[in-house]
Design an enzyme around this catalytic site. Structure first.
Site, PDB file in Angstrom:
ATOM      1  N   MET A  10       0.880  -1.048   0.000  1.00 43.15           N
ATOM      2  CA  MET A  10      -0.012  -0.047  -0.112  1.00 43.15           C
ATOM      3  C   MET A  10       0.876   1.431   0.161  1.00 43.15           C
ATOM      4  O   MET A  10       0.924   1.837   0.994  1.00 43.15           O
ATOM      5  CB  MET A  10      -0.890  -0.117   1.284  1.00 43.15           C
ATOM      6  CG  MET A  10      -2.027  -1.389   1.406  1.00 43.15           C
ATOM      7  SD  MET A  10      -2.690  -1.433   2.912  1.00 43.15           S
ATOM      8  CE  MET A  10      -1.309  -2.169   3.822  1.00 43.15           C
ATOM      9  N   GLN A  52     -11.278   2.989   0.293  1.00 44.06           N
ATOM     10  CA  GLN A  52     -10.705   4.381   0.783  1.00 44.06           C
ATOM     11  C   GLN A  52     -11.666   5.321  -0.002  1.00 44.06           C
ATOM     12  O   GLN A  52     -12.235   6.183   0.696  1.00 44.06           O
ATOM     13  CB  GLN A  52      -9.225   4.559   0.528  1.00 44.06           C
ATOM     14  CG  GLN A  52      -8.241   3.730   1.468  1.00 44.06           C
ATOM     15  CD  GLN A  52      -7.098   4.332   0.923  1.00 44.06           C
ATOM     16  OE1 GLN A  52      -6.673   4.785  -0.129  1.00 44.06           O
ATOM     17  NE2 GLN A  52      -5.770   3.719   1.974  1.00 44.06           N
ATOM     18  N   THR A  83       2.124   1.591   5.922  1.00 45.94           N
ATOM     19  CA  THR A  83       1.362   2.662   5.301  1.00 45.94           C
ATOM     20  C   THR A  83       0.889   3.559   6.250  1.00 45.94           C
ATOM     21  O   THR A  83       0.562   3.071   7.658  1.00 45.94           O
ATOM     22  CB  THR A  83       0.372   2.583   4.344  1.00 45.94           C
ATOM     23  OG1 THR A  83      -0.708   3.546   4.058  1.00 45.94           O
ATOM     24  CG2 THR A  83      -0.640   1.372   4.886  1.00 45.94           C
ATOM     25  N   ASN A  84       0.830   4.950   6.231  1.00 40.73           N
ATOM     26  CA  ASN A  84       0.396   5.772   7.405  1.00 40.73           C
ATOM     27  C   ASN A  84      -1.281   5.754   7.370  1.00 40.73           C
ATOM     28  O   ASN A  84      -1.781   5.623   8.328  1.00 40.73           O
ATOM     29  CB  ASN A  84       0.850   7.196   7.120  1.00 40.73           C
ATOM     30  CG  ASN A  84       2.173   7.270   7.475  1.00 40.73           C
ATOM     31  OD1 ASN A  84       2.496   7.700   8.548  1.00 40.73           O
ATOM     32  ND2 ASN A  84       3.157   7.232   6.752  1.00 40.73           N
ATOM     33  N   THR A  85      -1.795   5.996   6.114  1.00 39.32           N
ATOM     34  CA  THR A  85      -3.357   6.016   5.915  1.00 39.32           C
ATOM     35  C   THR A  85      -4.101   4.889   6.522  1.00 39.32           C
ATOM     36  O   THR A  85      -4.913   5.213   7.417  1.00 39.32           O
ATOM     37  CB  THR A  85      -3.725   6.209   4.567  1.00 39.32           C
ATOM     38  OG1 THR A  85      -3.140   7.431   4.174  1.00 39.32           O
ATOM     39  CG2 THR A  85      -5.011   6.480   4.419  1.00 39.32           C
ATOM     40  N   CYS A 197       3.330   9.895   4.507  1.00 40.84           N
ATOM     41  CA  CYS A 197       2.845   8.854   3.619  1.00 40.84           C
ATOM     42  C   CYS A 197       4.129   8.127   3.147  1.00 40.84           C
ATOM     43  O   CYS A 197       5.063   8.853   2.955  1.00 40.84           O
ATOM     44  CB  CYS A 197       2.151   9.452   2.431  1.00 40.84           C
ATOM     45  SG  CYS A 197       1.808   8.353   1.157  1.00 40.84           S
ATOM     46  N   THR A 198       4.096   6.874   3.328  1.00 47.64           N
ATOM     47  CA  THR A 198       5.286   6.212   2.964  1.00 47.64           C
ATOM     48  C   THR A 198       6.036   6.266   1.568  1.00 47.64           C
ATOM     49  O   THR A 198       7.073   5.964   1.547  1.00 47.64           O
ATOM     50  CB  THR A 198       5.297   4.769   3.322  1.00 47.64           C
ATOM     51  OG1 THR A 198       3.870   4.280   2.645  1.00 47.64           O
ATOM     52  CG2 THR A 198       4.913   4.408   4.754  1.00 47.64           C
ATOM     53  N   GLU A 199       5.303   6.782   0.614  1.00 44.74           N
ATOM     54  CA  GLU A 199       5.695   7.003  -0.624  1.00 44.74           C
ATOM     55  C   GLU A 199       6.467   8.559  -0.863  1.00 44.74           C
ATOM     56  O   GLU A 199       7.152   8.778  -1.709  1.00 44.74           O
ATOM     57  CB  GLU A 199       4.582   7.253  -1.833  1.00 44.74           C
ATOM     58  CG  GLU A 199       4.069   5.913  -2.098  1.00 44.74           C
ATOM     59  CD  GLU A 199       3.159   5.102  -1.063  1.00 44.74           C
ATOM     60  OE1 GLU A 199       3.006   3.870  -0.916  1.00 44.74           O
ATOM     61  OE2 GLU A 199       2.716   5.825  -0.405  1.00 44.74           O
TER      62      GLU A 199
END
Length: 231
Positions: A10, A52, A83-85, A197-199
């Site tokens: 994710m 989401q 993932t943060n979300t 956000c991990t991206e």
């Protein structure tokens, strides 16, 4: 060494960063041919993203609970949601398993507290920036004041995350937009900015700005390494 459970995919782009950072951390500490013991469950992000968008968080929680139970059954001693979300459903996931869930916001906040940061900017998906599940955890548990970008800034960041970074696209113009938002938060009094956000760390790195950046992927991965090696 304990076995690290990862719920990834994710997106898979940032899960690669988790796997690399964790194994580098183990090698750096133990040396030789050592690598991490990892049990990874990688979801199909298309399914998660649709839920989401439709605000079907209960259904997305069911998918992550299934993943968490799978890594627990696979021998994981604790689990990270990469993932943060999706920490929006962290409580539901923790309630369904008997191993600890290592919360990404807690790991990040602990580092901020150690560094004496009390006011921070937060970048992430619009869910992370707009809703309370992440910001309130930082404020209520760690007494950290959180600033977020303007509405226009939030829309831009969210769009770049889903339509560029999650697809592996690195765009220099988007980087400049992010840096502008980071500078705005700094001018508003943020002592540092969380790349929540991990991206985002795939696009913005410390050399791109003088503002201190807290990369949640690296912080979360480092926490996993420390727990895996804790006697």
């Amino acid at each position: 060494m304990k076995t690290i459970g990862l719920i990834g995919g994710m997106s898979w782009e940032s899960t690669v960063s988790y796997y690399q950072a964790i194994n580098q951390g183990i090698k750096r500490t133990l040396g030789g041919l050592h690598s991490a013991k990892v049990c990874l469950y990688s979801v199909d992000f298309d399914e998660i993203e649709k839920l989401q968008r439709q605000n079907r968080w209960d259904d997305s929680a069911i998918l992550l609970v299934k993943a968490a139970q799978a890594v627990e059954a696979g021998g994981a001693d604790f689990v990270l949601i990469c993932t943060n979300t999706m920490h929006k459903v962290a409580d539901e996931v923790q309630a369904a398993i008997s191993i600890p869930l290592v919360h990404i916001a807690d790991a990040t906040a602990q580092q901020l507290v150690t560094d004496g940061i009390t006011r921070v900017g937060l970048l992430g998906t619009k869910f992370t920036m707009q809703e309370d599940f992440y910001k309130n955890r930082l404020t209520e548990r760690f007494d950290i004041d959180v600033l977020v970008p303007t509405h226009a800034g939030q829309e831009m960041i969210h769009d770049v995350i889903y339509n560029e970074l999650c697809l592996g696209t690195i765009n220099n113009q988007s980087r400049q937009h992010f840096i502008s938002v980071i500078n705005d938060l700094y001018q508003q009094g943020a002592e540092a900015v969380i790349l929540g956000c991990t991206e985002i760390a795939l696009l913005v790195e410390p050399q791109h700005t003088d503002v201190p950046l807290y990369d949640t992927t690296q912080i979360h991965a480092a926490k996993a390494v420390a727990l895996a090696l804790k006697s």
